[in-house]
Design an enzyme around this catalytic site. Structure first.
Site, short mmCIF file in Angstrom:
data_model
loop_
_atom_site.label_atom_id
_atom_site.label_comp_id
_atom_site.label_asym_id
_atom_site.label_seq_id
_atom_site.Cartn_x
_atom_site.Cartn_y
_atom_site.Cartn_z
N CYS A 1 -4.14 0.15 -2.37
CA CYS A 1 -4.13 -1.19 -1.47
C CYS A 1 -2.88 -2.03 -1.77
O CYS A 1 -2.25 -1.56 -3.22
CB CYS A 1 -5.06 -1.68 -1.88
SG CYS A 1 -7.07 -0.21 -0.47
N ASN B 1 0.73 -1.21 -0.41
CA ASN B 1 0.03 0.25 -0.40
C ASN B 1 0.68 0.81 0.05
O ASN B 1 2.14 1.20 0.56
CB ASN B 1 -1.25 -0.21 1.36
CG ASN B 1 -0.22 -0.27 2.43
OD1 ASN B 1 0.25 -0.39 2.40
ND2 ASN B 1 -0.76 0.24 3.98
N ILE B 2 0.46 2.59 -0.69
CA ILE B 2 1.19 3.04 -1.11
C ILE B 2 -0.24 4.39 -0.61
O ILE B 2 -0.54 4.66 -1.55
CB ILE B 2 1.67 4.12 -1.89
CG1 ILE B 2 2.75 2.86 -2.43
CG2 ILE B 2 2.89 5.09 -2.30
CD1 ILE B 2 2.53 2.14 -4.47
N GLU B 3 0.60 5.16 0.69
CA GLU B 3 -0.38 5.94 1.12
C GLU B 3 -0.51 7.23 0.90
O GLU B 3 1.30 7.87 -0.37
CB GLU B 3 -0.81 6.29 2.88
CG GLU B 3 -1.43 5.42 2.40
CD GLU B 3 -1.80 4.74 4.12
OE1 GLU B 3 -1.07 5.88 5.52
OE2 GLU B 3 -2.33 3.94 4.99
N GLU C 1 -2.84 -4.77 -2.87
CA GLU C 1 -3.50 -5.43 -4.04
C GLU C 1 -3.69 -5.37 -5.14
O GLU C 1 -3.55 -5.69 -6.38
CB GLU C 1 -4.63 -6.71 -3.63
CG GLU C 1 -5.25 -7.19 -1.93
CD GLU C 1 -4.75 -5.59 -1.07
OE1 GLU C 1 -4.53 -4.76 -1.10
OE2 GLU C 1 -6.18 -6.60 -0.22
N CYS D 1 -10.72 -3.37 -4.55
CA CYS D 1 -9.82 -4.57 -4.39
C CYS D 1 -10.52 -5.69 -4.60
O CYS D 1 -9.88 -6.13 -5.60
CB CYS D 1 -9.14 -4.92 -3.68
SG CYS D 1 -7.57 -3.58 -3.36
N CYS E 1 -10.22 -5.33 0.67
CA CYS E 1 -11.03 -3.78 0.79
C CYS E 1 -11.88 -4.40 -1.03
O CYS E 1 -11.77 -5.23 -1.32
CB CYS E 1 -10.50 -2.41 0.63
SG CYS E 1 -10.26 -2.06 -0.81
N1 THU Z 1 -5.56 -1.29 2.30
C1 THU Z 1 -4.66 -2.06 1.27
O1 THU Z 1 -3.64 -1.81 1.12
N2 THU Z 1 -5.46 -3.52 0.93
C2 THU Z 1 -6.75 -3.34 1.79
O2 THU Z 1 -7.79 -4.44 0.89
C3 THU Z 1 -7.37 -2.60 2.62
C4 THU Z 1 -6.62 -1.89 2.90
C5 THU Z 1 -4.07 -0.35 3.24
C6 THU Z 1 -4.72 1.47 2.40
C7 THU Z 1 -4.25 1.93 3.53
O3 THU Z 1 -2.62 2.11 2.77
C8 THU Z 1 -4.53 1.07 4.83
O4 THU Z 1 -4.68 -0.17 4.54
C9 THU Z 1 -5.17 1.00 5.76
O5 THU Z 1 -6.76 1.22 5.08
#
Ligand code: THU
Length: 137
Positions: free
Chosen positions: A54, A43-45, A56, A95, A92
């Site tokens: 996310c 994940n890259i915010e 995935e 994804c 999520c």
């Molecule tokens: N996140 C994912 O990488 N994959 C998911 O399927 C659910 C959420 C990440 C997004 C965010 O950076 C962190 O988890 C918290 O929501």
């Protein structure tokens, strides 16, 4: 030959690349292609939150860019950054829908748990009565 166990290990490893200054949750994914290649994602915010992506989807989009569209499974591992996985971090809804674009309902997801354990679920279980390209006429 990649086993689900190895795929889950690669998802755990991918967590190390996560950029998560806002949530503090690092997530890793490892996507197995039908040809045996594996694409990892993290994940890259973003400070604007909305552009966050996310793990995935990073893995899927990397693979699609490389011309891969046939997938055999995905492992996902997530938890507090810098800590071991303590339990499931389920994909999520966005994804799940992105996976549905390329994967059938029997596509397996290996969701990491504590101590190297994982649970296997199909996409059909996680996204029942799903909308896909088959519904586009
Ligand atoms: N996140 C994912 O990488 N994959 C998911 O399927 C659910 C959420 C990440 C997004 C965010 O950076 C962190 O988890 C918290 O929501």
């Amino acid at each position: 030959m990649t086993t689900p166990e190895k795929l889950v290990a690669l998802a755990r490893e991918a967590r190390g690349q996560a950029y998560v200054p806002y949530s503090g949750f690092s997530v890793g994914a490892a996507l197995l292609c039908a040809d045996g290649t594996v694409y990892q994602g993290c994940n890259i915010e973003n400070a604007a939150f909305g552009p966050t992506i996310c793990a995935e989807r990073v893995a899927v989009f990397k693979a699609v860019f490389d011309g891969k569209r046939d997938f055999a499974g995905i492992a996902v591992a997530g938890g507090r950054a810098g800590q071991e996985v303590t339990g499931l971090f389920p994909p999520c809804g966005v994804c799940r829908q992105v996976l549905r674009e390329f994967c059938g309902l029997d596509f397996p997801l290996y969701l990491a748990k504590e101590d190297g354990k994982f649970e296997t679920h199909t996409l059909g279980e996680l996204l029942p009565i799903s909308f896909s390209n088959a519904d586009m006429g």
